[in-house]
Motif scaffolding. Structure first.
Motif, PDB file in Angstrom:
ATOM      1  N   GLU A 143      -1.377   8.678   5.007  1.00 34.67           N
ATOM      2  CA  GLU A 143      -0.125   9.220   5.738  1.00 34.67           C
ATOM      3  C   GLU A 143       0.670   7.918   5.516  1.00 34.67           C
ATOM      4  N   PHE A 144       2.346   8.022   5.655  1.00 34.75           N
ATOM      5  CA  PHE A 144       3.033   7.477   5.787  1.00 34.75           C
ATOM      6  C   PHE A 144       2.408   5.641   6.099  1.00 34.75           C
ATOM      7  N   PRO A 145       3.077   4.987   5.169  1.00 32.84           N
ATOM      8  CA  PRO A 145       3.405   4.745   3.724  1.00 32.84           C
ATOM      9  C   PRO A 145       2.195   5.003   3.168  1.00 32.84           C
TER      10      PRO A 145
ATOM     11  N   GLU B 237      -1.794   0.352  -5.074  1.00 34.24           N
ATOM     12  CA  GLU B 237      -0.478   1.446  -5.618  1.00 34.24           C
ATOM     13  C   GLU B 237      -0.011   1.993  -4.418  1.00 34.24           C
ATOM     14  N   TRP B 238       1.329   1.656  -4.210  1.00 27.73           N
ATOM     15  CA  TRP B 238       1.632   2.780  -3.560  1.00 27.73           C
ATOM     16  C   TRP B 238       1.892   4.227  -4.129  1.00 27.73           C
TER      17      TRP B 238
ATOM     18  N   GLU C 248       9.594  -3.966   6.622  1.00 29.28           N
ATOM     19  CA  GLU C 248       8.358  -3.677   7.321  1.00 29.28           C
ATOM     20  C   GLU C 248       7.229  -3.715   6.461  1.00 29.28           C
ATOM     21  N   LEU C 249       6.981  -2.763   5.338  1.00 28.46           N
ATOM     22  CA  LEU C 249       5.747  -2.972   5.197  1.00 28.46           C
ATOM     23  C   LEU C 249       4.517  -4.599   4.854  1.00 28.46           C
ATOM     24  N   THR C 250       5.795  -5.530   4.640  1.00 28.06           N
ATOM     25  CA  THR C 250       4.695  -6.644   4.755  1.00 28.06           C
ATOM     26  C   THR C 250       3.814  -7.067   5.961  1.00 28.06           C
TER      27      THR C 250
END
Length: 75
Positions: free
Chosen positions: A24-26, A38-39, A50-52
């Motif tokens: 799912e995202f991300p 690995e994104w 936000e990802l941090t």
């Protein structure tokens, strides 16, 4: 088809690696041996902030998923 949120990944070229795929995202693949991620998404600067905040929780969730799966295999 409904794809689970997390999947285990295996590759004989990397016998020591423990891969968990987040679908799912991300989306990402994490190697739980060294927490390398690995994104599978491209992010804007706003997304990166936000990802941090989410990354720590996502790593913990991936680890818990792996532990649960291993426990089920051993049962």
């Amino acid at each position: 088809m409904e794809i689970p949120r997390f999947l285990l990944g295996d590759n004989t070229d990397c016998p020591e690696a423990i891969f968990v795929i987040h679908t799912e995202f991300p989306r990402f693949i994490i190697n739980l041996v060294d927490d390398e991620i690995e994104w599978l998404e491209e992010f804007s600067k706003e997304d990166e902030e936000e990802l941090t905040h989410q990354t720590e929780n996502l790593i913990e969730e991936a680890s818990l998923f792996y532990d649960r799966e291993v426990e089920r295999y051993q049962a």
